[in-house]
Motif scaffolding. Structure first.
Motif, PDB file in Angstrom:
ATOM      1  N   GLN A 189       6.068  20.493   6.918  1.00 51.51           N
ATOM      2  CA  GLN A 189       4.764  21.122   6.670  1.00 51.51           C
ATOM      3  C   GLN A 189       4.499  21.326   5.180  1.00 51.51           C
ATOM      4  O   GLN A 189       3.359  21.574   4.777  1.00 51.51           O
ATOM      5  N   SER A 190       5.548  21.222   4.354  1.00 55.51           N
ATOM      6  CA  SER A 190       5.384  21.445   2.913  1.00 55.51           C
ATOM      7  C   SER A 190       5.116  20.165   2.138  1.00 55.51           C
ATOM      8  O   SER A 190       4.723  20.214   0.971  1.00 55.51           O
ATOM      9  N   VAL A 191       5.343  19.011   2.771  1.00 49.74           N
ATOM     10  CA  VAL A 191       5.141  17.739   2.073  1.00 49.74           C
ATOM     11  C   VAL A 191       3.650  17.502   1.885  1.00 49.74           C
ATOM     12  O   VAL A 191       2.856  17.643   2.811  1.00 49.74           O
ATOM     13  N   ARG A 192       3.268  17.112   0.682  1.00 45.99           N
ATOM     14  CA  ARG A 192       1.857  16.906   0.365  1.00 45.99           C
ATOM     15  C   ARG A 192       1.362  15.564   0.886  1.00 45.99           C
ATOM     16  O   ARG A 192       2.140  14.664   1.155  1.00 45.99           O
ATOM     17  N   GLY A 193       0.039  15.444   0.954  1.00 42.75           N
ATOM     18  CA  GLY A 193      -0.585  14.198   1.364  1.00 42.75           C
ATOM     19  C   GLY A 193      -1.235  14.339   2.727  1.00 42.75           C
ATOM     20  O   GLY A 193      -0.583  14.735   3.698  1.00 42.75           O
ATOM     21  N   ASP A 194      -2.513  14.008   2.823  1.00 39.06           N
ATOM     22  CA  ASP A 194      -3.234  14.179   4.074  1.00 39.06           C
ATOM     23  C   ASP A 194      -3.400  12.891   4.857  1.00 39.06           C
ATOM     24  O   ASP A 194      -3.712  12.935   6.051  1.00 39.06           O
ATOM     25  N   ARG A 195      -3.200  11.745   4.198  1.00 40.12           N
ATOM     26  CA  ARG A 195      -3.462  10.486   4.900  1.00 40.12           C
ATOM     27  C   ARG A 195      -2.180   9.670   5.005  1.00 40.12           C
ATOM     28  O   ARG A 195      -1.101  10.215   5.204  1.00 40.12           O
ATOM     29  N   PHE A 196      -2.257   8.359   4.890  1.00 34.33           N
ATOM     30  CA  PHE A 196      -1.087   7.531   5.133  1.00 34.33           C
ATOM     31  C   PHE A 196       0.012   7.732   4.086  1.00 34.33           C
ATOM     32  O   PHE A 196       1.174   7.421   4.349  1.00 34.33           O
ATOM     33  N   GLU A 197      -0.347   8.251   2.923  1.00 35.01           N
ATOM     34  CA  GLU A 197       0.673   8.456   1.899  1.00 35.01           C
ATOM     35  C   GLU A 197       1.683   9.530   2.309  1.00 35.01           C
ATOM     36  O   GLU A 197       2.799   9.587   1.781  1.00 35.01           O
ATOM     37  N   TYR A 198       1.298  10.382   3.257  1.00 32.53           N
ATOM     38  CA  TYR A 198       2.186  11.467   3.685  1.00 32.53           C
ATOM     39  C   TYR A 198       3.515  10.932   4.183  1.00 32.53           C
ATOM     40  O   TYR A 198       4.591  11.426   3.790  1.00 32.53           O
TER      41      TYR A 198
ATOM     42  N   ASN B  49      -3.560  -6.252  15.170  1.00 34.88           N
ATOM     43  CA  ASN B  49      -3.554  -4.902  14.573  1.00 34.88           C
ATOM     44  C   ASN B  49      -4.951  -4.460  14.146  1.00 34.88           C
ATOM     45  O   ASN B  49      -5.115  -3.712  13.178  1.00 34.88           O
ATOM     46  N   ALA B  50      -5.971  -4.907  14.895  1.00 38.04           N
ATOM     47  CA  ALA B  50      -7.355  -4.598  14.512  1.00 38.04           C
ATOM     48  C   ALA B  50      -7.676  -3.120  14.628  1.00 38.04           C
ATOM     49  O   ALA B  50      -8.602  -2.620  13.981  1.00 38.04           O
ATOM     50  N   SER B  51      -6.924  -2.379  15.461  1.00 38.59           N
ATOM     51  CA  SER B  51      -7.229  -0.964  15.667  1.00 38.59           C
ATOM     52  C   SER B  51      -6.704  -0.068  14.544  1.00 38.59           C
ATOM     53  O   SER B  51      -6.989   1.127  14.523  1.00 38.59           O
ATOM     54  N   SER B  52      -5.937  -0.640  13.604  1.00 31.27           N
ATOM     55  CA  SER B  52      -5.375   0.175  12.520  1.00 31.27           C
ATOM     56  C   SER B  52      -6.487   0.734  11.630  1.00 31.27           C
ATOM     57  O   SER B  52      -7.446   0.046  11.297  1.00 31.27           O
ATOM     58  N   HIS B  53      -6.338   1.999  11.258  1.00 30.91           N
ATOM     59  CA  HIS B  53      -7.308   2.643  10.368  1.00 30.91           C
ATOM     60  C   HIS B  53      -6.822   2.648   8.920  1.00 30.91           C
ATOM     61  O   HIS B  53      -7.397   3.331   8.070  1.00 30.91           O
ATOM     62  N   PHE B  54      -5.782   1.874   8.635  1.00 29.52           N
ATOM     63  CA  PHE B  54      -5.252   1.785   7.274  1.00 29.52           C
ATOM     64  C   PHE B  54      -6.226   1.002   6.408  1.00 29.52           C
ATOM     65  O   PHE B  54      -6.607  -0.126   6.731  1.00 29.52           O
ATOM     66  N   ARG B  55      -6.664   1.600   5.288  1.00 26.05           N
ATOM     67  CA  ARG B  55      -7.570   0.943   4.344  1.00 26.05           C
ATOM     68  C   ARG B  55      -6.722   0.363   3.221  1.00 26.05           C
ATOM     69  O   ARG B  55      -6.140   1.112   2.432  1.00 26.05           O
ATOM     70  N   PRO B  56      -6.623  -0.965   3.151  1.00 29.81           N
ATOM     71  CA  PRO B  56      -5.643  -1.603   2.269  1.00 29.81           C
ATOM     72  C   PRO B  56      -5.670  -1.128   0.827  1.00 29.81           C
ATOM     73  O   PRO B  56      -4.625  -0.855   0.243  1.00 29.81           O
ATOM     74  N   VAL B  57      -6.850  -1.038   0.215  1.00 22.06           N
ATOM     75  CA  VAL B  57      -6.915  -0.692  -1.205  1.00 22.06           C
ATOM     76  C   VAL B  57      -6.725   0.806  -1.414  1.00 22.06           C
ATOM     77  O   VAL B  57      -5.803   1.261  -2.104  1.00 22.06           O
ATOM     78  N   ARG B  58      -7.579   1.603  -0.766  1.00 20.52           N
ATOM     79  CA  ARG B  58      -7.553   3.047  -1.003  1.00 20.52           C
ATOM     80  C   ARG B  58      -6.252   3.677  -0.540  1.00 20.52           C
ATOM     81  O   ARG B  58      -5.631   4.479  -1.254  1.00 20.52           O
ATOM     82  N   ASP B  59      -5.815   3.324   0.671  1.00 13.17           N
ATOM     83  CA  ASP B  59      -4.593   3.944   1.191  1.00 13.17           C
ATOM     84  C   ASP B  59      -3.345   3.432   0.489  1.00 13.17           C
ATOM     85  O   ASP B  59      -2.363   4.164   0.360  1.00 13.17           O
ATOM     86  N   SER B  60      -3.363   2.179   0.042  1.00 21.07           N
ATOM     87  CA  SER B  60      -2.217   1.669  -0.715  1.00 21.07           C
ATOM     88  C   SER B  60      -2.058   2.436  -2.020  1.00 21.07           C
ATOM     89  O   SER B  60      -0.941   2.753  -2.438  1.00 21.07           O
ATOM     90  N   LEU B  61      -3.178   2.733  -2.674  1.00 17.35           N
ATOM     91  CA  LEU B  61      -3.108   3.513  -3.907  1.00 17.35           C
ATOM     92  C   LEU B  61      -2.521   4.891  -3.644  1.00 17.35           C
ATOM     93  O   LEU B  61      -1.751   5.429  -4.445  1.00 17.35           O
ATOM     94  N   ARG B  62      -2.895   5.488  -2.504  1.00 18.34           N
ATOM     95  CA  ARG B  62      -2.338   6.796  -2.154  1.00 18.34           C
ATOM     96  C   ARG B  62      -0.834   6.698  -1.887  1.00 18.34           C
ATOM     97  O   ARG B  62      -0.047   7.526  -2.333  1.00 18.34           O
TER      98      ARG B  62
END
Length: 359
Positions: A160-169, A197-210
């Motif tokens: 619960q203490s680890v930061r990050g709200d999206r895939f970077e968590y 894997n069409a159902s994945s909500h991973f956004r390649p550019v934005r989430d990769s940066l995170r």
């Protein structure tokens, strides 16, 4: 008892099927703000025996996982947790295998072999992620992007203490696990992708940066220090003709700038280390790297390489050593996990309370 925790955003019938197949295991599903169009799916999930928690808006996978961890820690403080994805990639058999290997101070990773028909973006993404993780931690993990993980009750507060709200968590959990006292253990699982894997909500550019933000920050800081160091080296060498003096003076200047940037911006927990202690560790490391730097540049220059080329090769070689030591030693606070963050607000959407008699 192991509880299965499934974060879900705009899921389909595959989530319902998975919950129905998880007979005998308590299930908590977190609806991460999917909206009214998906109420029927979550109603079916609840009717199948799962407890459904709901975010009022989409907050990301990391936030959904923390919501689930917080609920389980409050309601079932002695329970182990297995996290799984909602898109059918994880089978009940693999979930059970991961659950069976859970032990205190251990994070079990369900790792895929990536054989057979694997979407190109998934194969490349995991390859890049493995390299980034190895650069950042010095450790090798076969599948850094797996969502199938198992943890004992002793990890719930730290998670619960680890930061990050999206895939970077999930990536940050792996990066910080060692310092928090948790071992990473791998459990082979099936490689399953449906509809490419069409159902994945991973956004390649934005989430990769995170995901790769810690490595990117360090690289940017190192690049800035490299530019300062190189310019100072070339100027001082042209003025004095002394390689030793030029290397030492340039390194003192660039190291001071790099220390300040790394402590404040790159290694966030470095601010929890006393300035004096961090500075002593950092500049001790700098002295060791300086000796290696001078020795390597001198050796390469003796071989006939131009000074600039020798400098570039030397810095590239010492980059990984510097990052690993700074992260693990220089800017590492005293051992012990950080206190838990407050969980994201969540409300029970539907379904019975989870307990030993669930399902």
């Amino acid at each position: 008892m192991s509880v299965v925790l499934i974060p879900a955003y705009e899921p389909d019938e595959r989530l319902v099927a998975l919950v129905r197949e998880l007979r005998g295991m308590p299930v908590v599903v977190v609806d991460d703000g999917s909206g009214p169009a998906y109420r029927s799916v979550f109603a079916a999930v609840a009717a199948s025996g799962a407890l459904v928690l709901a975010h009022d808006r989409n907050r990301g996978k990391g936030a959904a996982l923390r919501t689930g961890f917080a609920h389980i820690a409050r309601s079932m403080p002695d329970s182990c947790v297995v996290t799984a994805d909602a898109d059918g990639q994880h089978t009940p058999a693999d979930i059970a295998r991961v659950a069976a290997r859970i032990a205190p101070s251990r994070i079990v990773l369900g790792v895929r072999a990536f054989t057979g028909r694997v979407p190109t973006r998934s194969r490349i993404g995991n390859g890049v992620s493995r390299i980034a993780f190895r650069l950042a931690s010095g450790r090798t993990v076969a599948d850094t992007q797996t969502g199938l993980r198992g943890v004992a009750a002793d990890a719930l507060g730290w998670l619960q203490s680890v930061r990050g709200d999206r895939f970077e968590y999930e990536f940050r959990v792996l990066l910080q696990a060692g310092a928090a006292g948790f071992d990473l253990v791998e459990q082979p699982i099936a490689t399953i992708y449906t509809d490419n894997n069409a159902s994945s909500h991973f956004r390649p550019v934005r989430d990769s940066l995170r995901v790769y933000a810690p490595v990117v920050r360090f690289a940017a800081s190192a690049l800035s220090a490299f530019v300062i160091d190189t310019l100072a080296l070339l100027v001082l060498h042209a003025m004095t003709g002394s390689l030793l003096f030029s290397v030492v003076a340039a390194r003192v200047l660039s190291s001071t700038v790099n220390f300040a940037v790394n402590r404040r911006l790159v290694f966030h927990r470095g601010r929890d280390v006393a300035l004096r202690a961090a500075a002593m560790r950092y500049f001790s490391l700098a002295l060791l790297l300086l000796a290696a730097n001078y020795g390597t540049i001198s050796a390469l220059s003796e071989l006939g390489l131009p000074l600039l080329a020798a400098k570039v090769i030397t810095e590239a070689t010492l980059f990984l050593v510097s990052y690993g030591v700074q992260r693990a030693v220089v800017f590492a606070p005293a051992s012990g996990p950080a206190p838990p963050r407050a969980a994201d607000p969540a409300a029970v959407h539907a379904g019975p309370a989870v307990g030993p008699g669930h399902r």
